[in-house]
Design an enzyme around this catalytic site. Sequence first.
Site, PDB file in Angstrom:
ATOM      1  CB  SER A  83      73.734  13.508  71.453  1.00 32.19           C
ATOM      2  OG  SER A  83      74.933  14.259  71.524  1.00 32.19           O
ATOM      3  CE1 TYR A 106      76.022  10.391  67.979  1.00 30.70           C
ATOM      4  CE2 TYR A 106      76.575  12.535  68.897  1.00 30.70           C
ATOM      5  CZ  TYR A 106      76.209  11.222  69.075  1.00 30.70           C
ATOM      6  OH  TYR A 106      76.042  10.726  70.334  1.00 30.70           O
TER       7      TYR A 106
END
Length: 272
Positions: free
Chosen positions: A142, A155
């Site tokens: 990401s 995350y």
Amino acid sequence: MRRISGRVAVVTGAGSGIGREVARQLAERGAHVALVDVRPEGIEETADLVRRAGTRASTHVADVRDADRMLALAEEVVQEHGACHILVNNAGVTSAGAFEDESLEDLRWIVGVNLWGVVHGCHAFLPLLRQQDEAHIVNVSSMVGLLGLPHNAAYALTKGAVRSFSESLRGELGTTQVGVTTVFPGAHRTGITETARGSSAALLAELGRSKFAPLAMRSPAGLARRIVRGIEKDQARVVAGPDARAVDILARVAPGRTGPLGRLTGRAATRS
């Protein structure tokens, strides 16, 4: 890879979003696809798209957190397709909010899917990939894997680890026929916000459903094209989206300087 047509690809998280688009576009280039997801409904729909492209599709319900299940999955793929040439570790979940508000249960959940899912996939399928004349691994990180963004600590923990792991693995496999690409997407419409956890999960889900979402989040089709091109060209990194490219630049010119971003996201979380 010089050729995708006739190859066998395994795509996790294939029931929707990025995984579905990658599977469809690989099929359009002639690949047969083993579709993997924790929910059976979505992968059946994806299988229809793959078959419409004229290639074989098999569906496999699997939780990527389960190492034994992933080992069994590798055997199923060989029984169904005879080989594996491409592995796309795409399955992922997210969390939003202050780290101190995260429960250990939610932390284990996100690490299990986002990090252990990638590790289990690579560990189970790498022996099969090594048997081929050419093969490729795609690990989806990401933009948060490039720079740890505040109120995304859990995350970022997982996606940063995926980045480091994938870079190391590419180096280890550099003298082999197995390539490794790490993908760093920005905001895309994938449905991941609907299953988010954390203290700001409701806000994130609301943003994902808002009328502004199509403006802020791009279609996964374009990202899938970049991923398939990364496989074909053996690219080490795919940084996709203007937001991801901006974060990539920020990480290079101002590494670790996330204080202003933390104050901004902190105010947004307080207003929610």
